[in-house]
Design an enzyme around this catalytic site. Sequence first.
Site, PDB file in Angstrom:
ATOM      1  N   GLU A 367       0.756  -1.248   0.080  1.00  0.00           N
ATOM      2  CA  GLU A 367      -0.021  -0.084   0.158  1.00  0.00           C
ATOM      3  C   GLU A 367       0.911   1.335  -0.075  1.00  0.00           C
ATOM      4  OE1 GLU A 367      -2.757  -0.441  -0.795  1.00  0.00           O
ATOM      5  OE2 GLU A 367      -3.146  -2.660  -0.150  1.00  0.00           O
ATOM      6  N   HIS A 454      -4.813  -6.048 -11.361  1.00  0.00           N
ATOM      7  CA  HIS A 454      -3.915  -6.837 -10.540  1.00  0.00           C
ATOM      8  C   HIS A 454      -3.825  -8.200 -10.941  1.00  0.00           C
ATOM      9  CE1 HIS A 454      -6.822  -4.487  -7.690  1.00  0.00           C
ATOM     10  NE2 HIS A 454      -5.832  -4.783  -6.917  1.00  0.00           N
TER      11      HIS A 454
END
Length: 755
Positions: A367, A454
Site C-alpha cells: 500500500e 491486479h
Amino acid sequence: MPRRHRATPRRRRASLIALTTAGTLLTLGVQTGAASAAPDPGPRKITATPRAGAEPTALSPARRASLIKSAQTAAGTTAQRIGLGGQEKLVAKDVIKDADGTTHTRYERTYAGLPVRGGDLVVHDRSGRTTVTKASGATLKVSSLTPKLSASNATGKALAASKKADVKGSKTENAPRLVVWAGTGKPVLAWETVVEGVQEDGTPSELQVVTDATTGKQIQAAEKVHTGTGTGQYVGTVPLGTTLSGSTYQLTDPDRAGHKTYDLNQGTSGTGTLFTDDNDVWGNGLPSNRQTAGVDVAFGAAATWDYYKEVYGRNGIRNDGVAAYSRAHYGSSYVNAFWQDSCFCMTYGDGSGNTHPLTALDVAAHEMSHGVTAATANLTYSGESGGLNEATSDIFAAAVEFYENLPADPGDYLVGEKIDINGNGTPLRYMDKPSKDGSSRDSWSSTLGSVDVHYSSGPANHFFYLLSEGSGAKTINGVSYDSPTYDGQAVTGIGITNAAAIWYRALTTYMTSSTNYAGARTATLSAAADLFGAYSPTYLAVADAWAAINVGSRIALGVNVAPIADQTSGIGQAVSLQVDAYTTNSGAGLTYEATGLPDGLSISASGLISGTPTTLGTGDVTLKVTDSTGASVTDTFSWRIAYIYANATRVDIPDNGAAVESPVTITGRDGNASATTSVYVNIVHTYRGDLTVDLVGPNGTVYSLLNRSGGSADNVDQTFTVDASAQPLNGTWKLRVQDRASIDVGYIQNWQLTP
C-alpha cells in the site's frame, strides 16, 4: 516524549521500543575466431555492485525543496531548451540528484494555463548533455480552448461511468476541471471529473473520469483508490516506535516523522481513535485484541519507511520527510486494504468475520508503495500502466519482506500469503508463476491492457522474480518455486537487492504516467546501464528476463550490430552512416571492416562510413565487426548509387486550404523515368489523415502517394514507389500537398526523387 526501550534485538534499529506480539537494440551476433565471449554463467546468480555515481543522493526535505524551487525558476528556459511550444509551461514536481551530479527533474505540463494529463516528462541533465523522457511524444496542440460539452453534462457522464463501474452512493464534491488530455492519441480538450462513492467490496471509490470536451466521448475512467491485499498476529515480537504523552503511550512513531496509527472502530470515515496503551506493551498476537492489528500496521509502516530510506535514501513516501498515517479496523468484515492519495493514508480491513485482518507486512509495503508510485512515475491505474503500478507495489512488498527478514515472516515471492484471504491457505498472487492464481498472466500479450490491473501485473511480477532468482525449480526460505519462461530459455538471476534497485531507478528516473510494458523494458535497461554498465552481465540479465515474459529480445553474447537497411545515395552527394555496434565482452575494443562499398566511400576506425559516391550502380556491402577477443558479427545489405534530386526548402501547408507545391528540376538527362521511381516524403503535420500528397510529373500526370490515410498519427516520413516510366526525366517535378480538414497544420520539410 519518545519512549525508547528494547526487549528484543533487531538489526539496524538501535533506538526503538519493544512490544509484544503480534520494472535495446534488436541485434544479431555470432562467435568466430579462436577466442570466444564469456560463457553463460548457468544457474548461479550474477553478482555485481551498483556504480556509486548512479546512486541517488539523500536529500533533506529543505534541500529537495530548494532544488524543486530552482527547477521551477528555470522552467521557462528549460521549456525552450527541450523544444516545447509557446503555450506550454513546465511545473516542477520532483528532483533526483545522483552522486555524480546528474539531475533528473520530473515535470508536469500546462497548455494555455490548463493542466495536461499525460503530459509529464523527465529532464535528465548529465555533464552538459540533456535528454528527455516523455509520457507522450505527440505534438501538444488543441483546436479550441472552448468546450462544446458543458460542465454539467460532463458531470452527468462521469456519474454514469461511476454507476457502470458499480460504485454506490456516487457524488461529485467538486465541479469538473477543464484539462488537455494527452494520455493517448491526439491531444484533446477534456473535462476531468472525480466521482466519490463506495466500491462493491466496501472500498472507497475516487473514480477519475476524463471526457472529451468536444465529442462527449469517455476517454478514461481510472480508480484513484489503489486496493491491495495483505498484525503482532503476523510479524511476531517486534520493536515499535511510540510516544509518551503524560502517563499514556501513543502509537505515534517519533523516528519516522510522527507516523500515527489509528483504530477506526469499524467505522468507514475519519481517522478514528489514536491507539494508546498504559504500559507500552502492545497486543497479544490474537485478533480479539484490538492492539494486535495496530502493531502489524505500525510495524509495516516503519519497516517500509526504513527500507526506502536506508536502501535508496528516500525520506518518506513523497521524499519530503512527511509521514502518512494508518487506519486499522476499517468497516465490518472488510476483506481488503487500500491506499488513498487524497488522505495520504493506508487503511486496513479486518477480513472475514473480523478475524483475518489484512495487515501483514507485505500488504503494508504494497500500500505504501502505491504512494511512492504516485509521487514519482504516477503510472495511470488502467491498462498496461495500471498493471505496472500494481506490480511495482508487489515488487517492493517482496523487497521489504526480504530486507526485514523476520523469523515470523521471512522473505518470499508470494503476495498476501499470511492473510489467507481465500480461506484455503493460498496466497493472492504468485510472482514465480502468476497464472497459478487462476487469473493472472505469466507473459505479455496484445490483450494484456484489457485485463484487470491486479492480473495484468502478472508479467511484471514474473519478470521481477526471474531477474531476482532465475528460472527453474528452487527452494528459498522454505518455499518451493518453479518458474517457466516464455521463450523456453533459462534466465540467471541477479539477486533481489539489485533487481529492486533497477526497478526503483527505472520507476523514479525513467518511467512516466503512460509507461507500458515495452516502455518498462526500456526504462529498466536504462537503469541497469546507469547502475551496472551497458551490456554488463547484469544488463544482459535484464534483457533476458524481459524476453522470458515475451517483451523484447535477448541480447546475443559477443559482438552485436544493429541491422543496416538497404541504402540509396545520390551520386556526388556526401554520405555519413554510423555503424551501431557493441560487444558484451567487458573492455573489448571493436574494429570495423566493409567490403563492396561504392566507389568513393570508406569506413573509419570508429565505424563511420563516409565519402562521396562517384559511380552509379547497385551492389552488396558486407560489414564485419570484431572485438579484441576475436568475437565478430557480419551484416550484409545493398547499396544503390543513383541520381537523387531533392528540395529541402520548407513549404507551409495552410489549414484546410489550397494545395501547395515543392518543385525539383532535372536537366541533362536522356529518356524516361523508371517504372520503380522512388519518392521520399518528409512532412511535419499533426493528424496526417487530413492530407493528400501527390507527385506531379513534367507532363502534368498526377500520381497519388497519400490520400487522407493514417488517421490521427502525426507526420509523413515515408518512401513511395510509382511507375513513372511514361514521364520524361527532364523537366520540373512537383510534390503537391493539400490539407483537406480543419484544425491541424504543418509543413513540407523535405522530399527526394529518385527517378
